[in-house]
Design a protein around this motif. Structure first.
Motif, PDB file in Angstrom:
ATOM      1  N   GLN A  42       0.758  -1.156  -0.097  1.00 28.57           N
ATOM      2  CA  GLN A  42       0.060  -0.037   0.204  1.00 28.57           C
ATOM      3  C   GLN A  42       0.738   1.319  -0.028  1.00 28.57           C
ATOM      4  O   GLN A  42       0.167   2.432  -0.106  1.00 28.57           O
ATOM      5  N   LEU A  43       2.104   1.253   0.191  1.00 27.57           N
ATOM      6  CA  LEU A  43       3.009   2.269   0.020  1.00 27.57           C
ATOM      7  C   LEU A  43       3.045   2.960  -1.431  1.00 27.57           C
ATOM      8  O   LEU A  43       2.898   2.149  -2.339  1.00 27.57           O
ATOM      9  N   SER A  44       3.217   4.330  -1.241  1.00 30.08           N
ATOM     10  CA  SER A  44       3.473   5.033  -2.750  1.00 30.08           C
ATOM     11  C   SER A  44       4.753   4.604  -3.395  1.00 30.08           C
ATOM     12  O   SER A  44       5.650   3.930  -2.707  1.00 30.08           O
ATOM     13  N   PHE A  45       4.759   4.640  -4.632  1.00 28.16           N
ATOM     14  CA  PHE A  45       6.314   4.695  -5.203  1.00 28.16           C
ATOM     15  C   PHE A  45       7.202   5.403  -4.538  1.00 28.16           C
ATOM     16  O   PHE A  45       8.338   4.844  -4.450  1.00 28.16           O
ATOM     17  N   ALA A  46       6.890   6.530  -4.343  1.00 31.21           N
ATOM     18  CA  ALA A  46       8.005   7.543  -3.510  1.00 31.21           C
ATOM     19  C   ALA A  46       8.293   6.996  -2.282  1.00 31.21           C
ATOM     20  O   ALA A  46       9.713   6.872  -1.854  1.00 31.21           O
ATOM     21  N   GLN A  47       7.496   6.372  -1.542  1.00 32.20           N
ATOM     22  CA  GLN A  47       7.790   5.801  -0.304  1.00 32.20           C
ATOM     23  C   GLN A  47       8.658   4.370  -0.470  1.00 32.20           C
ATOM     24  O   GLN A  47       9.699   4.270   0.263  1.00 32.20           O
ATOM     25  N   LYS A  48       8.150   3.563  -1.369  1.00 32.99           N
ATOM     26  CA  LYS A  48       8.975   2.347  -1.732  1.00 32.99           C
ATOM     27  C   LYS A  48      10.240   2.552  -2.175  1.00 32.99           C
ATOM     28  O   LYS A  48      11.175   2.001  -1.646  1.00 32.99           O
ATOM     29  N   LYS A  49      10.525   3.578  -2.835  1.00 33.71           N
ATOM     30  CA  LYS A  49      11.975   3.911  -3.244  1.00 33.71           C
ATOM     31  C   LYS A  49      12.831   4.414  -2.075  1.00 33.71           C
ATOM     32  O   LYS A  49      14.057   4.231  -2.083  1.00 33.71           O
ATOM     33  N   ASP A  50      12.382   5.083  -1.064  1.00 39.04           N
ATOM     34  CA  ASP A  50      12.766   6.007  -0.214  1.00 39.04           C
ATOM     35  C   ASP A  50      13.425   4.693   0.857  1.00 39.04           C
ATOM     36  O   ASP A  50      14.415   4.536   1.112  1.00 39.04           O
ATOM     37  N   ILE A  51      12.440   3.674   1.046  1.00 35.79           N
ATOM     38  CA  ILE A  51      12.704   2.448   1.824  1.00 35.79           C
ATOM     39  C   ILE A  51      13.875   1.722   1.396  1.00 35.79           C
ATOM     40  O   ILE A  51      14.603   1.234   1.859  1.00 35.79           O
ATOM     41  N   GLU A  52      13.721   1.470   0.091  1.00 41.41           N
ATOM     42  CA  GLU A  52      14.665   0.462  -0.970  1.00 41.41           C
ATOM     43  C   GLU A  52      16.133   1.165  -0.699  1.00 41.41           C
ATOM     44  O   GLU A  52      16.960   0.363  -0.662  1.00 41.41           O
ATOM     45  N   SER A  53      15.989   2.489  -0.791  1.00 36.76           N
ATOM     46  CA  SER A  53      17.350   2.960  -1.115  1.00 36.76           C
ATOM     47  C   SER A  53      18.020   2.812   0.562  1.00 36.76           C
ATOM     48  O   SER A  53      19.321   2.726   0.583  1.00 36.76           O
ATOM     49  N   THR A  54      16.942   2.764   1.627  1.00 33.49           N
ATOM     50  CA  THR A  54      17.853   2.614   2.850  1.00 33.49           C
ATOM     51  C   THR A  54      17.983   1.190   3.156  1.00 33.49           C
ATOM     52  O   THR A  54      19.143   0.938   3.619  1.00 33.49           O
ATOM     53  N   LEU A  55      17.319   0.308   2.738  1.00 33.77           N
ATOM     54  CA  LEU A  55      17.602  -1.103   2.768  1.00 33.77           C
ATOM     55  C   LEU A  55      18.574  -1.538   1.886  1.00 33.77           C
ATOM     56  O   LEU A  55      19.108  -2.812   2.228  1.00 33.77           O
ATOM     57  N   ASN A  56      19.082  -0.914   1.036  1.00 35.08           N
ATOM     58  CA  ASN A  56      20.309  -1.250   0.139  1.00 35.08           C
ATOM     59  C   ASN A  56      21.702  -0.949   0.602  1.00 35.08           C
ATOM     60  O   ASN A  56      22.566  -0.902  -0.138  1.00 35.08           O
ATOM     61  N   ILE A  57      21.768  -0.397   1.815  1.00 34.01           N
ATOM     62  CA  ILE A  57      22.858   0.100   2.313  1.00 34.01           C
ATOM     63  C   ILE A  57      23.103  -0.568   3.836  1.00 34.01           C
ATOM     64  O   ILE A  57      22.002  -1.186   4.216  1.00 34.01           O
TER      65      ILE A  57
END
Length: 236
Positions: A42-57
């Motif tokens: 249910q997250l927006s595209f922007a929210q998903k990208k924000d989280i993914e950028s955190t989880l990829n470090i």
């Protein structure tokens, strides 16, 4: 002296004893069935990208590798990836009212794990083979701190598998389906989770110190929503 999992002065803190005491209950619940936070979908595209950028470090890459090693993909059942265990842990750290010392222990464990891994193999944990990862985790599990750290992550895997999807894990109830478990009703939605109820929500105003344990509780607020709100105001 630099701390490691093998620090002889380490003693299991009370908050962790309390959390570990739930492990047997969770294991029993899973065994009997098998024998905020917004759901990711249910997250927006922007929210998903924000989280993914955190989880990829780091430290999230290492945490993801450990969780997926503890519950790997197989033809016998679901994996840590299937239940979104890493995303559940992210929610626990960033959006739920989690004790500061618990969050610090999660992060310190990553540093200690990579320090030991590099000392033993010259490589960080995520670069190891499955066999090497198993060896390193078994090595640290022989220490009190290492055993506690691994046990805490296993508890979070159980919670991600068994809790309502609104807490971040168990997408579409995949954990319940695998366990053939019928969830209670009604299920909590965003805005109705335990830490968003009136008495709990008061801690969103400022940090609260638990007088009994002297623990600082992390405020319960949606960091992503706050961040997006700031962006919208700046654009306006």
């Amino acid at each position: 002296m630099k701390q490691t999992f093998f620090d002889s002065n380490y003693k299991t803190p009370q908050w962790l004893k309390d959390k570990l005491s739930r492990r047997q209950l969770l294991k029993s619940a899973a065994g009997s069935s098998a024998l905020a936070v917004i759901p990711y979908s249910q997250l927006s595209f922007a929210q998903k990208k924000d989280i993914e950028s955190t989880l990829n470090i780091e430290p999230w890459l290492t945490l993801d590798a450990v969780l997926n090693h503890l519950l790997p993909a197989s033809n016998k059942g679901i994996s840590a990836k299937d239940i979104r265990a890493t995303y559940y842990l992210y929610q626990l750290v960033h959006q739920q009212p989690t004790a500061t010392d618990e969050i610090e222990f999660i992060y310190k464990g990553v540093g200690w794990l990579n320090g030991y891994s590099q000392k033993k193999t010259t490589l960080p944990f995520i670069s190891l083979s499955n066999t090497e990862k198993e060896t390193v985790l078994r090595d640290i599990s022989r220490s009190s701190a290492g055993d506690n750290w691994i046990a805490m992550l296993i508890i979070n895997i159980y919670e991600a598998m068994l809790s309502p999807p609104s807490y971040g894990g168990n997408p579409d109830g995949v954990g319940w389906k695998w366990l053939e478990h019928q969830a209670g009703f009604p299920l909590p939605k965003a805005g109705e989770r335990y830490f968003e109820l009136p008495k709990r929500s008061q801690i969103s105003v400022h940090n609260q110190v638990d007088s009994k344990t002297s623990r600082t509780i992390t405020p319960s607020h949606d960091l992503l929503a706050k961040k997006l709100s700031v962006k919208r105001r700046s654009k306006a």
